[in-house]
Design a protein around this motif. Sequence first.
Motif, PDB file in Angstrom:
ATOM      1  N   ASP A  87      46.751 -42.422  13.167  1.00  0.00           N
ATOM      2  CA  ASP A  87      47.372 -43.727  13.054  1.00  0.00           C
ATOM      3  C   ASP A  87      47.010 -44.415  11.734  1.00  0.00           C
ATOM      4  OD1 ASP A  87      47.088 -42.949  15.912  1.00  0.00           O
ATOM      5  OD2 ASP A  87      48.308 -44.748  16.155  1.00  0.00           O
ATOM      6  N   GLY A  88      46.116 -43.824  10.955  1.00  0.00           N
ATOM      7  CA  GLY A  88      45.706 -44.442   9.696  1.00  0.00           C
ATOM      8  C   GLY A  88      46.700 -44.171   8.584  1.00  0.00           C
ATOM      9  N   ILE A  89      46.652 -44.997   7.579  1.00  0.00           N
ATOM     10  CA  ILE A  89      47.510 -44.849   6.407  1.00  0.00           C
ATOM     11  C   ILE A  89      46.620 -44.780   5.177  1.00  0.00           C
ATOM     12  CG2 ILE A  89      49.248 -45.948   4.963  1.00  0.00           C
ATOM     13  CD1 ILE A  89      50.331 -47.299   7.473  1.00  0.00           C
ATOM     14  N   ILE A  90      46.897 -43.807   4.323  1.00  0.00           N
ATOM     15  CA  ILE A  90      46.170 -43.675   3.072  1.00  0.00           C
ATOM     16  C   ILE A  90      47.179 -43.719   1.946  1.00  0.00           C
ATOM     17  CG2 ILE A  90      44.712 -42.186   1.654  1.00  0.00           C
ATOM     18  CD1 ILE A  90      43.628 -40.969   4.221  1.00  0.00           C
ATOM     19  N   GLN A  91      46.907 -44.520   0.947  1.00  0.00           N
ATOM     20  CA  GLN A  91      47.797 -44.589  -0.204  1.00  0.00           C
ATOM     21  C   GLN A  91      46.994 -44.283  -1.464  1.00  0.00           C
ATOM     22  OE1 GLN A  91      49.557 -48.483  -0.097  1.00  0.00           O
ATOM     23  NE2 GLN A  91      51.073 -47.873   1.410  1.00  0.00           N
ATOM     24  N   PHE A  92      47.525 -43.404  -2.295  1.00  0.00           N
ATOM     25  CA  PHE A  92      46.893 -43.050  -3.556  1.00  0.00           C
ATOM     26  C   PHE A  92      47.843 -43.413  -4.688  1.00  0.00           C
ATOM     27  CE2 PHE A  92      44.973 -40.016  -0.581  1.00  0.00           C
ATOM     28  CZ  PHE A  92      43.632 -40.185  -0.872  1.00  0.00           C
ATOM     29  N   SER A  93      47.283 -43.895  -5.762  1.00  0.00           N
ATOM     30  CA  SER A  93      48.091 -44.204  -6.930  1.00  0.00           C
ATOM     31  C   SER A  93      47.329 -43.823  -8.185  1.00  0.00           C
ATOM     32  CB  SER A  93      48.442 -45.691  -6.969  1.00  0.00           C
ATOM     33  OG  SER A  93      49.026 -46.019  -8.217  1.00  0.00           O
ATOM     34  N   ALA A  94      47.920 -42.956  -9.002  1.00  0.00           N
ATOM     35  CA  ALA A  94      47.291 -42.590 -10.274  1.00  0.00           C
ATOM     36  C   ALA A  94      47.151 -43.823 -11.155  1.00  0.00           C
ATOM     37  CB  ALA A  94      48.129 -41.518 -10.973  1.00  0.00           C
ATOM     38  N   HIS A  95      48.104 -44.722 -11.059  1.00  0.00           N
ATOM     39  CA  HIS A  95      48.062 -45.949 -11.845  1.00  0.00           C
ATOM     40  C   HIS A  95      46.788 -46.758 -11.558  1.00  0.00           C
ATOM     41  CE1 HIS A  95      49.568 -49.450 -13.990  1.00  0.00           C
ATOM     42  NE2 HIS A  95      49.299 -50.179 -12.922  1.00  0.00           N
ATOM     43  N   ASP A  96      46.353 -46.781 -10.295  1.00  0.00           N
ATOM     44  CA  ASP A  96      45.159 -47.538  -9.908  1.00  0.00           C
ATOM     45  C   ASP A  96      43.890 -47.037 -10.586  1.00  0.00           C
ATOM     46  OD1 ASP A  96      46.748 -49.082  -8.271  1.00  0.00           O
ATOM     47  OD2 ASP A  96      46.154 -48.051  -6.416  1.00  0.00           O
ATOM     48  N   VAL A  97      43.857 -45.765 -10.950  1.00  0.00           N
ATOM     49  CA  VAL A  97      42.660 -45.193 -11.587  1.00  0.00           C
ATOM     50  C   VAL A  97      42.926 -44.843 -13.055  1.00  0.00           C
ATOM     51  CG1 VAL A  97      41.594 -44.385  -9.454  1.00  0.00           C
ATOM     52  CG2 VAL A  97      43.212 -42.896 -10.668  1.00  0.00           C
ATOM     53  N   PHE A  98      44.007 -45.382 -13.585  1.00  0.00           N
ATOM     54  CA  PHE A  98      44.347 -45.233 -15.008  1.00  0.00           C
ATOM     55  C   PHE A  98      44.479 -43.772 -15.437  1.00  0.00           C
ATOM     56  CE2 PHE A  98      41.748 -49.060 -14.384  1.00  0.00           C
ATOM     57  CZ  PHE A  98      42.713 -50.033 -14.646  1.00  0.00           C
ATOM     58  N   GLU A  99      45.123 -42.989 -14.603  1.00  0.00           N
ATOM     59  CA  GLU A  99      45.364 -41.577 -14.876  1.00  0.00           C
ATOM     60  C   GLU A  99      46.862 -41.307 -14.793  1.00  0.00           C
ATOM     61  OE1 GLU A  99      43.292 -39.167 -15.767  1.00  0.00           O
ATOM     62  OE2 GLU A  99      41.537 -40.458 -15.686  1.00  0.00           O
ATOM     63  N   PRO A 100      47.360 -40.335 -15.565  1.00  0.00           N
ATOM     64  CA  PRO A 100      48.781 -40.015 -15.475  1.00  0.00           C
ATOM     65  C   PRO A 100      49.151 -39.289 -14.176  1.00  0.00           C
ATOM     66  CG  PRO A 100      47.697 -38.560 -17.035  1.00  0.00           C
ATOM     67  CD  PRO A 100      46.680 -39.587 -16.616  1.00  0.00           C
ATOM     68  N   ASP A 101      48.188 -38.528 -13.618  1.00  0.00           N
ATOM     69  CA  ASP A 101      48.441 -37.764 -12.390  1.00  0.00           C
ATOM     70  C   ASP A 101      47.183 -37.784 -11.527  1.00  0.00           C
ATOM     71  OD1 ASP A 101      51.046 -36.585 -13.244  1.00  0.00           O
ATOM     72  OD2 ASP A 101      49.768 -35.634 -14.758  1.00  0.00           O
ATOM     73  N   LEU A 102      47.364 -37.654 -10.230  1.00  0.00           N
ATOM     74  CA  LEU A 102      46.223 -37.517  -9.325  1.00  0.00           C
ATOM     75  C   LEU A 102      45.823 -36.069  -9.138  1.00  0.00           C
ATOM     76  CD1 LEU A 102      46.989 -40.105  -6.507  1.00  0.00           C
ATOM     77  CD2 LEU A 102      45.194 -40.214  -8.242  1.00  0.00           C
ATOM     78  N   GLY A 103      46.714 -35.155  -9.416  1.00  0.00           N
ATOM     79  CA  GLY A 103      46.403 -33.740  -9.248  1.00  0.00           C
ATOM     80  C   GLY A 103      47.629 -32.904  -9.532  1.00  0.00           C
ATOM     81  N   HIS A 104      47.465 -31.596  -9.361  1.00  0.00           N
ATOM     82  CA  HIS A 104      48.556 -30.671  -9.594  1.00  0.00           C
ATOM     83  C   HIS A 104      48.538 -29.628  -8.495  1.00  0.00           C
ATOM     84  CE1 HIS A 104      49.216 -32.251 -13.645  1.00  0.00           C
ATOM     85  NE2 HIS A 104      47.898 -32.319 -13.719  1.00  0.00           N
ATOM     86  N   ILE A 105      49.686 -29.119  -8.166  1.00  0.00           N
ATOM     87  CA  ILE A 105      49.790 -28.039  -7.187  1.00  0.00           C
ATOM     88  C   ILE A 105      50.020 -26.751  -7.961  1.00  0.00           C
ATOM     89  CG2 ILE A 105      51.125 -27.066  -5.284  1.00  0.00           C
ATOM     90  CD1 ILE A 105      51.785 -29.975  -4.473  1.00  0.00           C
ATOM     91  N   ILE A 106      49.128 -25.791  -7.766  1.00  0.00           N
ATOM     92  CA  ILE A 106      49.241 -24.494  -8.431  1.00  0.00           C
ATOM     93  C   ILE A 106      49.205 -23.431  -7.344  1.00  0.00           C
ATOM     94  CG2 ILE A 106      48.215 -22.910 -10.100  1.00  0.00           C
ATOM     95  CD1 ILE A 106      46.875 -25.380 -11.374  1.00  0.00           C
ATOM     96  N   GLU A 107      50.153 -22.517  -7.394  1.00  0.00           N
ATOM     97  CA  GLU A 107      50.223 -21.476  -6.375  1.00  0.00           C
ATOM     98  C   GLU A 107      48.965 -20.610  -6.414  1.00  0.00           C
ATOM     99  OE1 GLU A 107      53.868 -19.185  -6.398  1.00  0.00           O
ATOM    100  OE2 GLU A 107      54.904 -20.880  -7.322  1.00  0.00           O
ATOM    101  N   GLN A 108      48.508 -20.215  -5.229  1.00  0.00           N
ATOM    102  CA  GLN A 108      47.294 -19.407  -5.129  1.00  0.00           C
ATOM    103  C   GLN A 108      47.410 -18.119  -5.935  1.00  0.00           C
ATOM    104  OE1 GLN A 108      46.336 -17.890  -1.238  1.00  0.00           O
ATOM    105  NE2 GLN A 108      44.249 -17.431  -1.833  1.00  0.00           N
ATOM    106  N   ARG A 109      48.566 -17.478  -5.924  1.00  0.00           N
ATOM    107  CA  ARG A 109      48.717 -16.213  -6.644  1.00  0.00           C
ATOM    108  C   ARG A 109      48.531 -16.406  -8.146  1.00  0.00           C
ATOM    109  NH1 ARG A 109      53.456 -15.699  -9.225  1.00  0.00           N
ATOM    110  NH2 ARG A 109      55.097 -17.160  -8.691  1.00  0.00           N
ATOM    111  N   VAL A 110      48.919 -17.566  -8.672  1.00  0.00           N
ATOM    112  CA  VAL A 110      48.751 -17.849 -10.103  1.00  0.00           C
ATOM    113  C   VAL A 110      47.272 -18.018 -10.427  1.00  0.00           C
ATOM    114  CG1 VAL A 110      49.260 -19.502 -11.951  1.00  0.00           C
ATOM    115  CG2 VAL A 110      51.053 -18.866 -10.304  1.00  0.00           C
ATOM    116  N   ILE A 111      46.555 -18.752  -9.576  1.00  0.00           N
ATOM    117  CA  ILE A 111      45.115 -18.950  -9.788  1.00  0.00           C
ATOM    118  C   ILE A 111      44.373 -17.624  -9.678  1.00  0.00           C
ATOM    119  CG2 ILE A 111      43.029 -20.021  -8.832  1.00  0.00           C
ATOM    120  CD1 ILE A 111      44.836 -22.371  -7.979  1.00  0.00           C
TER     121      ILE A 111
END
Length: 99
Positions: free
Chosen positions: A1-25
């Motif tokens: 029932d909880g809500i979590i909101q993330f914003s890169a803007h709030d931490v002065f970053e262009p992105d919060l993360g990236h998704i990279i396929e496991q096979r690529v890693i």
Amino acid sequence: DGIIQFSAHDVFEPDLGHIIEQRVILSALWHQIESHPMISVRLNETVQAIGIEASIAYIQLVNQRLSAKLIVGADGAQSKVRQQMNIDCVKHDYQQTAI
């Protein structure tokens, strides 16, 4: 029932993360391992014993004994390395779940 909101803007970053396929890693990691002159890969080996003698760690395989200054047991929560070295593991249930 909880809500979590993330914003890169709030931490002065262009992105919060990236998704990279496991096979690529995994492909990038294997490439680095295979090209490193001080790393040899052994797959499907049976570890007979792990121990320390005269400040040198060793792993006894079926047909070979390997020794080093350091052995890293990165074999999961039910680590056989930790168990064979009789290293205690303390677990805590914090009654929390994360996604």
